[in-house]
Design a protein around this motif. Structure first.
Motif, mmCIF file in Angstrom:
data_model
loop_
_atom_site.group_PDB
_atom_site.id
_atom_site.type_symbol
_atom_site.label_atom_id
_atom_site.label_comp_id
_atom_site.label_asym_id
_atom_site.label_seq_id
_atom_site.Cartn_x
_atom_site.Cartn_y
_atom_site.Cartn_z
ATOM 1 N N PHE A 74 -40.201 80.340 47.197
ATOM 2 C CA PHE A 74 -40.781 79.323 46.301
ATOM 3 C C PHE A 74 -39.943 79.176 45.033
ATOM 4 N N TYR A 75 -39.385 80.272 44.560
ATOM 5 C CA TYR A 75 -38.504 80.185 43.388
ATOM 6 C C TYR A 75 -37.202 79.460 43.746
ATOM 7 N N ARG A 76 -36.661 79.752 44.926
ATOM 8 C CA ARG A 76 -35.486 79.007 45.401
ATOM 9 C C ARG A 76 -35.772 77.511 45.394
ATOM 10 N N TRP A 77 -36.964 77.148 45.871
ATOM 11 C CA TRP A 77 -37.299 75.723 45.961
ATOM 12 C C TRP A 77 -37.558 75.120 44.579
ATOM 13 N N MET A 78 -38.118 75.882 43.669
ATOM 14 C CA MET A 78 -38.270 75.359 42.305
ATOM 15 C C MET A 78 -36.894 75.109 41.709
ATOM 16 N N ASP A 79 -36.005 76.071 41.854
ATOM 17 C CA ASP A 79 -34.653 75.906 41.313
ATOM 18 C C ASP A 79 -33.946 74.705 41.951
ATOM 19 N N ALA A 80 -34.098 74.537 43.258
ATOM 20 C CA ALA A 80 -33.463 73.405 43.952
ATOM 21 C C ALA A 80 -34.043 72.079 43.461
#
Lengths: 138, 138, 138, 138
Positions: free
Chosen positions: D26-32
């Protein structure tokens, strides 16, 4: 004094185009440290879930403050500094250091989740507390 | 006898819904082992790139055969078993074991890439060979 | 003509200190494309495993050749170009492009794994073939 | 009304042995999503850093609350719901939904980092604000 420490060697592939750790990896390492702690105090997550009829010791909330960047070759020591217990959740507090340098402070608030009546529910975490505190320590 | 070994503790989060290692992680670990080897034989990737005016010791081809699954808590030892040298590339051969059990055999074919005339080009890998073979060993 | 295509937007966090895609991510995207294909042709991996009493459509071997680097903002289209069928395995062939530019060619050799007598075994993949070939195409 | 939305198809490999999204993703997706927003409002992170002489729009703090699990095949829409501006940092607020179902609420507090006198320093974020607010909106 920490409850548990786990080491990670930061590698090239953990870093982003700025050459420093891509931050979601710190969460991966916190989670891995928690699972290492579980295995140090008991049979590990899969066996606990079978034993307890649970789906998992899943997450309710997580967060982290980034104090200094980590780079390829750094030896990161992630420490569980303490656990704050509530009835249906517990907050695991982490610090990550490279030598004396503090890179990160973070936490994971976890529950003990079971499937009941077709829904995931957070149960009492008394059994988790008993396991992780061992002989009353922590 | 291996050229270099690096250890990884397989964790819950490295595994997929089948409960076994999600395979791209094996490639992450091969890459991390290569970078560990680089740091054991020299100043590491970033410093080498500065010194050599290179963009990176990047990948041309990789592959792996999966022999047995890994699970949460397994201690994976990834070994560089040998390197096959060509003029503009080299193939690094890996084996990954948990105790005596072979989990994976894999390879990475790498080059030495520089930007020239607006394009990435694969240069002679003689300098890489000199570094990694040390005193003629390997 | 491809059997199936899936799009991915390459992001900063998918890239390494050289500023280009960290290669294990290409394997993540190949795997995600396969699972997208499974969901396009049937009920998806979890439901298939329940229906077939299987543990998973796991991996035996994978590999990839990297033709050109991908960077932040690139729109990667991963295509399943064909599947080579054997009795107990099948090889899924991929190509990844950004516009006309070929970034990667890769494959995944998969099986249909079941637990029997305490071991993971590769079964006949006839049911997988029937599902993925649909009305005899491919 | 959100400032920006980005879609992600949750895949098998994004999930853990409990069959639900492994939370660091989920953090990867927020950053993306943040980087997608950057590219929607300007030339993207690498070009901005060159233009501004900066090292990156890096992270100071992040956090997330997990409301419901995501599984293979879910179409996650991550929305930037608003940005809270300070002098040397800004907090980007996210919500992630699958259809009407709220999976996650999260935030990233970011800065604008430059190297000066051998140290990473957080500069005024006025230029970031100007870029991301566009014609005074947000």
């Amino acid at each position: 004094m920490s409850l548990y420490n786990q080491d990670f060697t930061i590698s090239f592939g953990d870093c982003d185009p700025a050459g420093i750790v891509y931050y979601p990896n710190f969460y991966r390492w916190m989670d891995a440290t928690f699972h290492g702690f579980l295995r140090a105090r008991g049979p590990g997550h899969a066996a606990l879930c079978r034993e307890w009829g649970a789906m998992g010791l899943g997450l309710m909330e997580t967060g982290a403050t980034f104090r200094a960047p980590g780079v390829d070759g750094d030896r990161l020591v992630l420490s569980i500094e303490g656990i704050d217990w509530s009835d249906r959740s517990y907050r695991v507090n982490y610090a990550g250091r490279v030598g004396e340098r503090l890179l990160i402070e973070g936490f994971e608030t976890r529950g003990l989740f079971v499937y009941r009546e077709g829904r995931l529910r957070a149960e009492s975490v008394a059994r988790v507390r008993e396991l992780l505190q061992g002989a009353g320590a922590a």
